[in-house]
Scaffold this motif. Structure first.
Motif, PDB file in Angstrom:
ATOM      1  N   UNK A 124       0.830  -1.213   0.000  1.00 28.88           N
ATOM      2  CA  UNK A 124       0.000   0.000   0.000  1.00 28.88           C
ATOM      3  C   UNK A 124       0.863   1.261   0.000  1.00 28.88           C
ATOM      4  N   UNK A 125       1.892   1.281   0.847  1.00 29.52           N
ATOM      5  CA  UNK A 125       2.762   2.455   0.936  1.00 29.52           C
ATOM      6  C   UNK A 125       3.568   2.630  -0.347  1.00 29.52           C
ATOM      7  N   UNK A 126       4.049   1.510  -0.907  1.00 33.27           N
ATOM      8  CA  UNK A 126       4.796   1.578  -2.158  1.00 33.27           C
ATOM      9  C   UNK A 126       3.920   2.120  -3.289  1.00 33.27           C
ATOM     10  N   UNK A 127       2.684   1.660  -3.355  1.00 31.43           N
ATOM     11  CA  UNK A 127       1.755   2.150  -4.380  1.00 31.43           C
ATOM     12  C   UNK A 127       1.463   3.635  -4.175  1.00 31.43           C
ATOM     13  N   UNK A 128       1.302   4.050  -2.907  1.00 36.80           N
ATOM     14  CA  UNK A 128       1.032   5.455  -2.611  1.00 36.80           C
ATOM     15  C   UNK A 128       2.195   6.339  -3.041  1.00 36.80           C
ATOM     16  N   UNK A 129       3.414   5.879  -2.836  1.00 32.48           N
ATOM     17  CA  UNK A 129       4.584   6.644  -3.276  1.00 32.48           C
ATOM     18  C   UNK A 129       4.627   6.790  -4.791  1.00 32.48           C
ATOM     19  N   UNK A 130       4.293   5.717  -5.482  1.00 34.64           N
ATOM     20  CA  UNK A 130       4.265   5.779  -6.945  1.00 34.64           C
ATOM     21  C   UNK A 130       3.182   6.748  -7.435  1.00 34.64           C
ATOM     22  N   UNK A 131       2.031   6.751  -6.762  1.00 34.66           N
ATOM     23  CA  UNK A 131       0.955   7.661  -7.143  1.00 34.66           C
ATOM     24  C   UNK A 131       1.345   9.115  -6.892  1.00 34.66           C
ATOM     25  N   UNK A 132       2.088   9.360  -5.818  1.00 35.20           N
ATOM     26  CA  UNK A 132       2.544  10.716  -5.533  1.00 35.20           C
ATOM     27  C   UNK A 132       3.434  11.224  -6.658  1.00 35.20           C
ATOM     28  N   UNK A 133       4.379  10.392  -7.063  1.00 36.72           N
ATOM     29  CA  UNK A 133       5.290  10.796  -8.146  1.00 36.72           C
ATOM     30  C   UNK A 133       4.519  11.045  -9.435  1.00 36.72           C
TER      31      UNK A 133
END
Length: 227
Positions: free
Chosen positions: A41-50
């Motif tokens: 979840x956190x990894x996906x959230x970081x990708x979405x932020x970028x």
């Protein structure tokens, strides 16, 4: 010579110690499942932020970007997508109602963005407490099993005329196994908790940084429209 496998120790343990071991195994599986799910979840959230920041800073028209939010699919309800949408939607709504004061427009957008941000905090921190609970309580639960197992072993010595180390060793070994399982459950949980907490804090800092930059842009637009 005393030689038994770990499975033999579990089978020979007292019912209470077996129950403690079962609880610890369940806690370990729960901690690993939560840790892996939150890591994804956190990894996906970081990708979405970028992805969102790249699109945001390349966009020259906030209205067009707001209208194109549907292209993100379900992701537009999370992270910076939700914060941006909440702030800009409130900004446009008040402007359409005839609000001209820049401070009113910006403060209203800031409040709605804060609400969206708090929702993201709750979602990102959700279930992290499970890892903290496993990490802090599993060693003590294992120690409880060890104490009960040692008591059971020494009680068995009362029925043995010739008490020797070989007589008490199996009971102590099965008791110590409970502590070992407790540590096996706790150590990864603590590592995952610290790692994920650090990543979540950094992610939330990126959310806050974007919100401040976005508010600055809205403030400039509010001043232009009020002239």
């Amino acid at each position: 010579m005393y030689d038994q496998s770990m499975l033999d120790l579990v089978v020979m343990a007292s019912p209470i110690v077996q129950a403690v071991m079962a609880i610890l195994v369940f806690m370990s599986l729960l901690a690993w499942s939560v840790a892996l799910a939150k890591s994804y979840e956190v990894s996906k959230a970081n990708n979405l932020v970028k992805q969102f920041q790249d699109d945001f800073w390349e966009s020259e028209d906030l209205s067009r970007m707001y209208n194109d939010m549907g292209r993100y699919g379900d992701d537009n309800t999370r992270g910076l997508h939700a914060i941006f949408e909440a702030g800009f939607q409130e900004f446009v709504r008040l402007k359409n109602q005839g609000v001209k004061e820049a401070s009113d427009l910006v403060s209203a957008s800031q409040r709605t963005m804060r609400i969206a941000f708090n929702k993201e905090v709750d979602l990102l921190e959700n279930r992290l407490s499970i890892l903290a609970t496993v990490g802090s309580s599993a060693p003590y639960i294992g120690l409880f099993g060890t104490v009960v197992g040692v008591m059971h072993a020494f009680q068995g010595l009362g029925d043995t005329p010739n008490a020797t180390l070989s007589a008490v060793a199996p009971g102590i070994a099965e008791a110590l196994l409970a502590t070992g399982i407790g540590l096996f459950a706790a150590i990864p949980a603590v590592i995952f908790y610290n790692n994920l907490t650090n990543k979540v804090d950094k992610l939330l800092s990126r959310y806050e940084g974007f919100a401040e930059e976005f508010l600055t842009i809205l403030q400039r637009q509010a001043h232009v429209s009020s002239k």
